[in-house]
Scaffold this active site. Structure first.
Site, PDB file in Angstrom:
ATOM      1  N   TYR A 108      18.761 -69.391 -70.984  1.00  0.00           N
ATOM      2  CA  TYR A 108      19.043 -68.054 -71.470  1.00  0.00           C
ATOM      3  C   TYR A 108      20.416 -67.610 -70.947  1.00  0.00           C
ATOM      4  O   TYR A 108      20.710 -67.757 -69.752  1.00  0.00           O
ATOM      5  CB  TYR A 108      17.941 -67.107 -70.974  1.00  0.00           C
ATOM      6  CG  TYR A 108      18.198 -65.671 -71.313  1.00  0.00           C
ATOM      7  CD1 TYR A 108      18.239 -65.250 -72.637  1.00  0.00           C
ATOM      8  CD2 TYR A 108      18.420 -64.739 -70.323  1.00  0.00           C
ATOM      9  CE1 TYR A 108      18.494 -63.931 -72.951  1.00  0.00           C
ATOM     10  CE2 TYR A 108      18.668 -63.412 -70.630  1.00  0.00           C
ATOM     11  CZ  TYR A 108      18.711 -63.011 -71.950  1.00  0.00           C
ATOM     12  OH  TYR A 108      18.970 -61.715 -72.252  1.00  0.00           O
ATOM     13  N   ASP A 111      11.098 -70.752 -65.660  1.00  0.00           N
ATOM     14  CA  ASP A 111      11.109 -69.634 -66.608  1.00  0.00           C
ATOM     15  C   ASP A 111      10.165 -70.022 -67.747  1.00  0.00           C
ATOM     16  O   ASP A 111      10.467 -70.916 -68.546  1.00  0.00           O
ATOM     17  CB  ASP A 111      12.539 -69.396 -67.103  1.00  0.00           C
ATOM     18  CG  ASP A 111      12.650 -68.165 -68.015  1.00  0.00           C
ATOM     19  OD1 ASP A 111      11.640 -67.798 -68.650  1.00  0.00           O
ATOM     20  OD2 ASP A 111      13.764 -67.598 -68.095  1.00  0.00           O
ATOM     21  N   ARG A 137       7.013 -46.378 -56.797  1.00  0.00           N
ATOM     22  CA  ARG A 137       7.881 -47.557 -56.686  1.00  0.00           C
ATOM     23  C   ARG A 137       7.141 -48.656 -55.942  1.00  0.00           C
ATOM     24  O   ARG A 137       7.220 -49.829 -56.287  1.00  0.00           O
ATOM     25  CB  ARG A 137       9.210 -47.231 -56.002  1.00  0.00           C
ATOM     26  CG  ARG A 137      10.024 -48.476 -55.683  1.00  0.00           C
ATOM     27  CD  ARG A 137      11.493 -48.251 -55.324  1.00  0.00           C
ATOM     28  NE  ARG A 137      11.736 -47.015 -54.605  1.00  0.00           N
ATOM     29  CZ  ARG A 137      11.414 -46.795 -53.320  1.00  0.00           C
ATOM     30  NH1 ARG A 137      10.832 -47.745 -52.613  1.00  0.00           N
ATOM     31  NH2 ARG A 137      11.673 -45.633 -52.761  1.00  0.00           N
ATOM     32  N   LYS A 158       9.245 -60.606 -74.333  1.00  0.00           N
ATOM     33  CA  LYS A 158       9.120 -61.567 -75.430  1.00  0.00           C
ATOM     34  C   LYS A 158       7.648 -61.750 -75.823  1.00  0.00           C
ATOM     35  O   LYS A 158       7.041 -60.818 -76.297  1.00  0.00           O
ATOM     36  CB  LYS A 158       9.803 -62.879 -75.031  1.00  0.00           C
ATOM     37  CG  LYS A 158      11.183 -62.695 -74.361  1.00  0.00           C
ATOM     38  CD  LYS A 158      12.250 -62.130 -75.283  1.00  0.00           C
ATOM     39  CE  LYS A 158      13.529 -61.700 -74.567  1.00  0.00           C
ATOM     40  NZ  LYS A 158      14.131 -62.666 -73.659  1.00  0.00           N
TER      41      LYS A 158
HETATM   42  C1  PLP Z   1      15.116 -62.672 -72.626  1.00  0.00           C
HETATM   43  C2  PLP Z   1      15.017 -63.749 -71.607  1.00  0.00           C
HETATM   44  C3  PLP Z   1      15.262 -63.489 -70.255  1.00  0.00           C
HETATM   45  C4  PLP Z   1      15.733 -62.135 -69.755  1.00  0.00           C
HETATM   46  O1  PLP Z   1      14.769 -61.152 -69.909  1.00  0.00           O
HETATM   47  P1  PLP Z   1      15.102 -59.590 -70.189  1.00  0.00           P
HETATM   48  O2  PLP Z   1      13.752 -58.998 -70.318  1.00  0.00           O
HETATM   49  O3  PLP Z   1      15.916 -59.529 -71.450  1.00  0.00           O
HETATM   50  O4  PLP Z   1      15.872 -59.096 -69.006  1.00  0.00           O
HETATM   51  C5  PLP Z   1      15.099 -64.520 -69.353  1.00  0.00           C
HETATM   52  N1  PLP Z   1      14.728 -65.757 -69.755  1.00  0.00           N
HETATM   53  C6  PLP Z   1      14.507 -66.044 -71.050  1.00  0.00           C
HETATM   54  C7  PLP Z   1      14.097 -67.427 -71.434  1.00  0.00           C
HETATM   55  C8  PLP Z   1      14.652 -65.059 -72.016  1.00  0.00           C
HETATM   56  O5  PLP Z   1      14.439 -65.369 -73.313  1.00  0.00           O
END
Ligand code: PLP
Length: 396
Positions: free
Chosen positions: A119, A191, A66, A216
């Site tokens: 998101y 982000d 961890r 992603k």
């Molecule tokens: C998918 C996404 C998230 C969240 O990520 P997870 O891996 O699904 O928890 C945050 N910001 C954006 C822009 C996203 O597309």
């Protein structure tokens, strides 16, 4: 927490990474050949604990997985190199990374400015989770730095930006909002999921923290869920690492390995995603059944100039509105065949979805609600003519 748990294991990259280009770093940063065997890819250290040479005698700083795991360390160093930061941290999901960040930076009574397009899960984290713990938030159109400034309060600690935003592909001028944040004593969080560090590097533009859903584009193959934070300030890096270990939503070794493998081809994938998305956007703009196209690469897009200034290319996400309203948009999603109907984005395969009923259902009735006639595409790296043909038949 012991001192060891706060200690970062010995770096595995050379000192010359600043001299290397992105494509090279993506393949090599944090990934020296395995010292024991020479394996050219970091092994999956599927292990929870490590033999100590006498009490406290850790080998390379590893004590418990961890706190740190060598496969995760490789990913974390790679992420820091790609974003031009000092510290990278890998989590079990993008939202786990965001949660760790919020609980590191904020205490009850603090205030956050969030974007008017984001998101859906990020919005839910603020409105349904952080709010219950006393964190206040308000919404601004972050593409307008003056609108962000107008939302500042004495206890504004964080300005949160997504650019390009999900799902409307809005563009925020990162350097301009960084100035607003600096003058307010707040931290700017970007982000960077839609752009990836190949297309855009927020820390160099003045951001304090970069957030990723590595699920992603970083992973890129729709086979792993993960998240990341990258920062320049080593003290903030230590605070985040403390909370990452104290709260525990870390990326596992196999998931870290999958993301590392995906990142090796990030540059070539993003070039192809961007080229394919440009052709898709051009087809949609000319289509009589499409009333509006959101793609920052289009010269008519409100954020085109800022995007051209801060991004290397415009990415693989395209959204559009369909004449005839919600049912017509849902029908386009249902008729697509090569574009797979599904949530998520950023994989090699093309996806189509209806944000209002799918990814952004949690924004219904809020300032972040999305248009009902909206369709979102994650344009993959298939042959572009096949993609154009599928969209033409789905819209016919
Ligand atoms: C998918 C996404 C998230 C969240 O990520 P997870 O891996 O699904 O928890 C945050 N910001 C954006 C822009 C996203 O597309």
């Amino acid at each position: 927490m012991t001192d060891q748990q706060n200690q970062q294991p010995a770096p595995r990259h050379g000192d010359d990474r600043g001299a290397r280009s992105f494509e090279t770093l993506a393949i090599h940063a944090g990934q020296e050949a395995d010292p024991l065997t020479g394996a050219v890819v970091p092994p999956i250290y599927q292990v929870s604990t490590y033999k100590q040479d006498g009490v406290g005698g850790l080998r390379g700083g590893y004590e418990y997985s961890r706190s740190a795991n060598p496969t995760r360390t490789a990913l974390e160093e790679n992420l820091a190199a790609l974003e031009g930061g000092r510290r990278g941290l890998a989590f079990a999901s993008g939202l786990a990374a965001e949660d760790c960040l919020l609980r590191t930076l904020l205490v009850p009574g603090d205030h956050v400015v969030i974007p008017d397009d984001a998101y859906g899960g990020t919005f839910r984290l603020f409105s349904k989770v952080a709010e219950r713990w006393g964190v206040e938030w308000s919404v601004a159109d972050t593409s307008d730095p003056a609108a962000v400034r107008a939302e500042l309060r004495p206890r504004t600690k964080v300005i949160w930006v997504e650019t390009p935003s999900n799902p409307l592909l809005g563009i925020t001028d990162i350097a301009a909002v960084a100035d607003v944040a600096r003058s307010a004593g707040a931290r700017l969080v970007v982000d960077n999921t839609f752009a990836s560090p190949y297309l855009q590097q927020p820390l160099a533009l003045g951001a304090d923290v970069v957030v990723h859903s590595t699920t992603k584009y970083m992973g890129g193959h729709s086979d792993v869920v993960g998240g990341a934070l990258v920062v320049s300030d080593p003290d903030l890096g230590d605070e985040l690492a403390f909370h990452q270990n104290a709260m525990g939503a870390v990326a596992g070794p196999f998931d870290s390995w999958l993301v590392l493998r995906g990142i090796k081809t990030l540059a070539v994938r993003m070039d192809r995603h961007s080229a394919n998305a440009t052709r898709v956007a051009e087809l949609l703009v000319a289509h009589p059944k499409v009333t509006e196209v959101y793609y920052p690469g289009l010269p008519g897009h409100a954020g085109h100039e800022v995007a051209a200034k801060q991004m290397r290319a415009f990415g693989g996400m395209v959204s559009f509105r369909v004449a005839g309203g919600e049912q017509a948009a849902v029908d386009v999603c249902d008729r697509a065949r090569l574009f797979t109907l599904g949530e998520s984005l950023g994989g090699v395969e093309s996806l189509i979805e209806h944000p209002g009923r799918m990814t952004h259902a949690s924004t219904a009735g809020s300032a972040l609600e999305v248009p009902a006639d909206l369709v979102r595409l994650s344009v993959g790296i298939e042959a572009v003519d096949d993609l154009l043909a599928d969209l033409s038949q789905a819209l016919a």
